[in-house]
Design an enzyme around this catalytic site. Structure first.
Site, PDB file in Angstrom:
ATOM      1  N   GLU A 105      37.454  46.129  36.057  1.00  0.00           N
ATOM      2  CA  GLU A 105      38.725  46.254  36.768  1.00  0.00           C
ATOM      3  C   GLU A 105      39.266  44.912  37.250  1.00  0.00           C
ATOM      4  O   GLU A 105      40.478  44.682  37.230  1.00  0.00           O
ATOM      5  CB  GLU A 105      38.511  47.186  37.965  1.00  0.00           C
ATOM      6  CG  GLU A 105      39.775  47.724  38.572  1.00  0.00           C
ATOM      7  CD  GLU A 105      39.468  48.781  39.619  1.00  0.00           C
ATOM      8  OE1 GLU A 105      40.110  48.755  40.669  1.00  0.00           O
ATOM      9  OE2 GLU A 105      38.579  49.614  39.382  1.00  0.00           O
ATOM     10  N   ASP A 106      38.367  44.005  37.656  1.00  0.00           N
ATOM     11  CA  ASP A 106      38.809  42.782  38.331  1.00  0.00           C
ATOM     12  C   ASP A 106      38.643  41.500  37.509  1.00  0.00           C
ATOM     13  O   ASP A 106      39.039  40.435  37.960  1.00  0.00           O
ATOM     14  CB  ASP A 106      38.023  42.597  39.638  1.00  0.00           C
ATOM     15  CG  ASP A 106      38.392  43.645  40.659  1.00  0.00           C
ATOM     16  OD1 ASP A 106      39.430  44.289  40.478  1.00  0.00           O
ATOM     17  OD2 ASP A 106      37.640  43.829  41.623  1.00  0.00           O
TER      18      ASP A 106
END
Length: 772
Positions: A105-106
């Site tokens: 996600e990051d």
């Protein structure tokens, strides 16, 4: 990435030192990691620790330049999540996935790369935890619903997905103070609505309790502070009382040769607040504020301890529950009883075995044996049955809001145990009806139900079932569900099956009605529909965000779209009379202004003040009004529902009637508060526009003392707020309810007013009454 989770702005991000072989160069981080690893080693000595070390090194490398909103290195977050997982005795695969849960996600890492480095199981779990941030949704609610749906789908094949998600949320809630207040409120509300109930449904009582208390602190800071002070004032005396009870009980258990250990506790703050809200009582009257837990070695000793307790202290009638013989749906087992000690003090006792205690605290995490086998035990399968059922129902739910409301309803059931005539136990929600019972047997039985017997007596279908009722339903082939059933069914299974049938039936009728309405409108304006091709109708449908011609006709049939507007889109200008055409061409002209003022006047006369501040997206000729059941005010989240012949009713999203009304997704419509200049109540600005006010009813629960009413009216009048009416109603034990109907401008103004009233000495609670 959850919350914080949240990265600091780029200017605040400082690079962390390189981390060869998983060593950060930060002694504090290295110590935390080794402590977490020691916890895993003590619980699961045969696990693959190289997998965890590799995941830690990868985590450090990927998040090296990132910092949290608190300013700490970002890697602290996944590490603390894994400490929670280690305390739950999770395996190396879960720990590795916990360290990597934000990587996709990051950072630029892909699921394929995770699978290649750490295996398919770790990759599947990480993918299940990852949010859908790259997909654009119409609103935050749809985004939230699809994230939850994705997580539940992944959880069916591997429950570690949701356990990591809960651990992630727990650490984020522990450090929520670093975010902005508005974000704190939103995240805390989501925690109370979704994550705490999910932990409850999985039997994870300890984690659920901490999530609730942390969320309560941000949802209602004033009530949290006030309640903390009240409980602390009772703590010293309460702990001394519990110590006396524990000493006496331990001595009695030894004399009776019952092998058991005894614990004591003071009830959690959020649970206390729920009791206070439900019964409007002071903290001292919460009967289970002080509790004892007796943990035995065998089930037989549980019942022996119960007999010993009842012979030592007097039991309170109606307070005994046997969750050992009849476990809760989340497999919680205990004996519950409430006793009266010397001086009339009540205290609750829970009696369970060590195994039951472990299940009550850790839930599904207590029995999940990953390394031994991937097979699911019968008990764990029972825990996941409701999730599988939920996934089955969600195929029938295209509307994300319906999915979320059903999920919330299904996660906190209060059970009632009923029986078939042959003795089979059917567990239903509290206040369930024979219709709920029928759908629990089979969908076809529910659809065809025409009558019921409870304990051999014929009863109405809306009868509320009680523990121990023997229920028998009568059916008739060809019979169909009634919309009225939704007003008294309580189980999500029954409600979803009824809604699905009604949706299918109503949609078919709506398409027929929509076609007739459009034909009638076309004849009125002498427009021939035959000259239009299916592609023309599909073009109009696409303009409304719909898929095809049937969707458009159904929208007209439900009253969601104006036939005049649709016809005008098919043949522009065909339906505009001269004055309306002039108003459309010259919106600022006297004609245009007159029509606009007439529309607002009509709304005020027929639908009350405040209706003129509402508008429907993309529609200019639909009447919009505030629903009287909840009276929404500016600032509240609202939702529109197309009524038959009355225009669009706007409800607060929290309105209890929304659950029953919005099963027809085609009749839901986007509404919003129109933009106005903000005016502080009571402010006298020259030439300032007069702001719309909304009548709101507040009930203040307080001690009956002299001068209290004067203090209330002073607070309200000092704020420049008008009081429309005032009424007092004496309650019990020197408590009085004071009802105010005041005029407020928005939700923020109302919240400030409520907080000021709560600060008055002697006030126990202040709550809003939706219906005036």
């Amino acid at each position: 990435m959850e919350l914080h989770g949240e990265l600091a702005p780029a200017s605040q991000q400082a690079p962390a030192p390189d981390a060869p072989e998983g060593v950060t160069g930060n002694p504090d981080l290295d110590t935390r990691f080794e402590h977490m690893l020691d916890t895993v080693r003590s619980n699961r000595p045969s696990d693959d620790f190289n997998l965890i070390r590799s995941a830690w090194a990868f985590c450090i490398a990927q998040h090296r330049d990132q910092r949290r909103a608190s300013g700490e290195p970002y890697v602290i977050h996944p590490l603390e999540v894994c400490q929670v997982l280690a305390d739950l005795k999770m395996d190396a695969t879960a720990i590795a996935a916990g360290l990597l849960h934000d990587a996709v996600e990051d950072t630029d890492v892909t699921p394929a790369e995770i699978a290649r480095k750490f295996g398919d199981q770790v990759a599947h779990i990480v993918e299940g935890v990852t949010k859908l941030d790259k997909i654009k949704f119409a609103n935050r609610e749809d985004h939230q619903a699809e994230n939850i749906r994705k997580m539940l789908l992944a959880m069916v094949t591997d429950v570690r997905v949701v356990i990591i998600k809960l651990a992630d949320r727990l650490h984020n809630m522990r450090t929520l103070e670093f975010l902005a207040p508005a974000k704190q409120q939103r995240i805390a509300r989501e925690t109370l609505d979704i994550y705490a109930p999910l932990a409850h449904r999985l039997g994870m009582g300890k984690l659920r309790g901490e999530l609730e208390d942390l969320a309560f602190r941000y949802i209602d800071p004033f009530a949290y502070t006030q309640l903390t002070a009240e409980v602390d004032s009772l703590r010293t005396e309460g702990e001394a009382f519990l110590k006396r009870i524990v000493t006496t009980l331990e001595e009695k258990l030894r004399e009776s040769k019952i092998h058991a250990r005894v614990e004591s506790r003071i009830k959690r703050l959020y649970s206390i607040q729920q009791k206070l809200n439900a019964h409007s009582i002071p903290v001292e009257q919460v009967y289970d504020l002080f509790a004892i837990r007796v943990i035995t070695e065998t089930e037989l000793e549980c019942y022996a301890a119960l007999g010993l307790l009842h012979s030592t202290w007097r039991p309170v009638p109606g307070r005994f529950k046997d969750f050992i013989a009849m476990p809760r749906p989340n497999l919680y087992q205990s004996l519950h009883t409430t006793l009266i000690a010397e001086g009339g003090h009540q205290f609750e006792v829970q009696i369970r075995t060590e195994d039951m205690h472990r299940v009550a605290e850790e839930g599904i995490a207590a029995h999940w044996k990953y390394k031994a086998s991937d097979d699911v035990s019968a008990k764990d399968e029972q825990r996941l049955a409701w999730i599988r059922q939920m996934i089955e129902w969600q195929r029938e739910m295209s509307d994300p809001n319906e999915f979320m409301s059903t999920l919330k309803m299904d996660m906190y059931p209060e059970e009632v145990y009923t029986f078939t005539p042959k003795g089979k136990v059917i567990v239903l929600p509290k206040d369930a009806s024979p219709i709920d019972f029928a759908y629990a047997i089979h969908t076809d039985v529910g659809h065809a139900t025409i009558g019921a017997k409870v304990n051999n007596r014929i009863v109405p279908l809306r009868t509320r079932l009680r523990n121990g009722d023997i229920v028998e339903v009568s059916t008739q082939p060809g019979h169909h569900p009634s919309r009225d059933w939704l007003s008294f069914t309580r189980s999500s299974r029954a409600r979803n099956k009824i809604k699905h049938w009604l949706n299918e039936n109503q949609r078919t009728r709506a398409i027929e009605i929509g076609k007739k309405l459009l034909e009638r409108e076309a004849r009125k304006y002498k427009v021939s529909l035959d000259k239009f091709k299916p592609a023309d109708f599909e073009r109009i449908a696409n303009e409304y965000g719909l898929g095809n011609q049937d969707d458009l006709l159904a929208g007209i049939g439900f009253g969601k779209f104006s036939t005049r507007q649709v016809l005008n889109k098919l043949e522009p200008g065909s339906t505009l009379p001269a004055d309306a055409a002039l108003a459309e061409q010259h919106p600022g002209s006297p004609v245009g202004n007159t029509l606009s003022h007439m529309s607002d006047a009509v709304k005020r006369v027929f639908f009350g003040r405040g209706s003129e501040s509402l508008q429907v997206e993309g529609q200019d000729d639909l009447l919009v009004y505030r629903a009287r059941c909840c009276n929404p005010i500016r600032g509240e989240e609202i939702i529109g529902y197309v009524t038959r012949g009355k225009g669009v009713a706007v409800h607060a999203r929290s309105c209890p009637n929304v659950q029953n009304l919005l099963y027809e997704a085609d009749r839901r419509i986007d509404v919003e508060w129109s933009a106005v200049e903000s005016v502080t109540p009571g402010a006298n600005k020259p030439n300032a526009p007069k702001q719309t006010t909304y009548p709101v009813k507040l009930t203040v629960v307080c001690d009956d003392r002299q001068g209290l009413l004067k203090e209330f009216t002073a607070i309200i009048s000092e704020d420049g707020t008008n009081i429309r009416s005032l009424d007092t109603k004496p309650a019990v034990d020197g408590i009085v309810n004071v009802d105010f109907v005041i005029e407020t401008v928005d939700l923020r103004h109302l919240t400030k007013m409520t907080q000021n009233l709560r600060k008055v000495p002697g006030v126990r609670d202040v709550h809003r009454v939706q219906k005036i």
